[in-house]
Enzyme design. Structure first.
Site, PDB file in Angstrom:
ATOM      1  N   ASP A 103       0.840  -1.203   0.000  1.00 57.41           N
ATOM      2  CA  ASP A 103       0.000   0.000   0.000  1.00 57.41           C
ATOM      3  C   ASP A 103       0.878   1.258   0.000  1.00 57.41           C
ATOM      4  O   ASP A 103       2.042   1.214   0.428  1.00 57.41           O
ATOM      5  CB  ASP A 103      -0.884   0.035   1.257  1.00 57.41           C
ATOM      6  CG  ASP A 103      -1.863  -1.126   1.287  1.00 57.41           C
ATOM      7  OD1 ASP A 103      -2.185  -1.669   0.207  1.00 57.41           O
ATOM      8  OD2 ASP A 103      -2.287  -1.488   2.404  1.00 57.41           O
TER       9      ASP A 103
HETATM   10  N1  URA Z   1      -1.255  -6.019   3.810  1.00 54.76           N
HETATM   11  C1  URA Z   1      -1.761  -4.780   3.827  1.00 54.76           C
HETATM   12  O1  URA Z   1      -2.813  -4.539   4.402  1.00 54.76           O
HETATM   13  N2  URA Z   1      -1.068  -3.805   3.191  1.00 54.76           N
HETATM   14  C2  URA Z   1       0.095  -4.004   2.566  1.00 54.76           C
HETATM   15  O2  URA Z   1       0.684  -3.062   2.028  1.00 54.76           O
HETATM   16  C3  URA Z   1       0.616  -5.316   2.558  1.00 54.76           C
HETATM   17  C4  URA Z   1      -0.082  -6.297   3.180  1.00 54.76           C
END
Ligand code: URA
Length: 239
Positions: A103
């Site tokens: 993310d």
């Molecule tokens: N899980 C998440 O919620 N976000 C990420 O960036 C990676 C794994």
């Protein structure tokens, strides 16, 4: 292989552009400028210099980046900079893809490659390579939350509960967990389903490759390095 073709395969531009690079005296091998673009060289283990960079010929390329906050894992980002802007242009030009995504606000270990088999094995295969995350949570971490993560939490849109392979409290509002799934926002959704909320998320490991145990060179946010065969072995991958 011919030098211009070697350069092209490594992302230095079109055939024509690579020939020009050589003719313009931009390419050095063993410290000597080479001006014949058609010279035949053994590409295996070939090291060449372009500008201030030293490059090594590789048939496929594997890279680890320490992703900073605020970067999108998309080639065409909508609201932030792209992680691809953190890599040298020739690597992007030769078509490296991120191995899964993190993310925008997640930091940590992100791999790239132009080897489709590798990307599949690490990020899309049914039995995925494990990923280790550290989360800072909004509320204090409770034992019941750790138990729920280990037992499996039911997420909306998922047919079955998903369990962490390991989960442990590492601070008042901090926990580490290891998972072998790669679904959208998975860690945040799992922790929410367990009754807490992720404020910050960091991926410290993919397989046995970790930012924290010396298995990789030290990488600060935005730093990247090549993955060598010994690193790929730690991911259980043999090209
Ligand atoms: N899980 C998440 O919620 N976000 C990420 O960036 C990676 C794994």
């Amino acid at each position: 292989m011919q030098l211009d073709k070697i350069l092209q395969s490594q992302g230095f531009g079109s055939h024509k552009e690579c020939r020009k690079l050589v003719r313009d005296g931009e390419v050095k091998i063993k410290g000597e400028v080479v001006t014949d673009p058609f010279i035949e060289l053994d590409e295996n283990g070939l090291v060449f210099e372009i500008g201030e960079w030293e490059w090594e010929y590789t048939e496929k390329v594997y890279v680890a980046l320490c992703k900073p906050e605020g970067y999108e894992c998309s080639q065409k980002p909508k609201h932030h900079e792209s992680v691809y802007h953190l890599l040298p242009e020739p690597l992007v030009a030769r078509g490296v893809q991120s191995v899964g995504r993190l993310d925008v606000d997640t930091t940590g270990l992100l791999l790239f490659s132009d080897d489709g088999q590798f990307i599949h094995a690490i990020a899309h295969a049914k039995k995925q390579v494990t990923k280790g995350y550290r989360a800072i949570t909004a509320q204090p971490v409770e034992d019941a939350q750790i138990e729920a993560l280990l037992a499996g939490v039911q997420l909306i849109d998922e047919p079955e509960p998903i369990a962490a392979l390991s989960a442990r409290k590492t601070g008042e509002r901090e926990l580490e967990l290891v998972i072998d799934h790669g679904k959208y926002h998975l860690v945040k959704r799992m922790i929410a389903a367990a009754g807490n909320h992720v404020e910050r998320l960091h991926r410290f490991a993919v397989g046995q490759l970790s930012l924290e145990d010396g298995s990789l060179p030290e990488l600060e946010p935005t730093d990247w390095c090549y993955l060598r065969p010994k690193h790929l072995a730690l991911l259980g991958y043999q090209p």
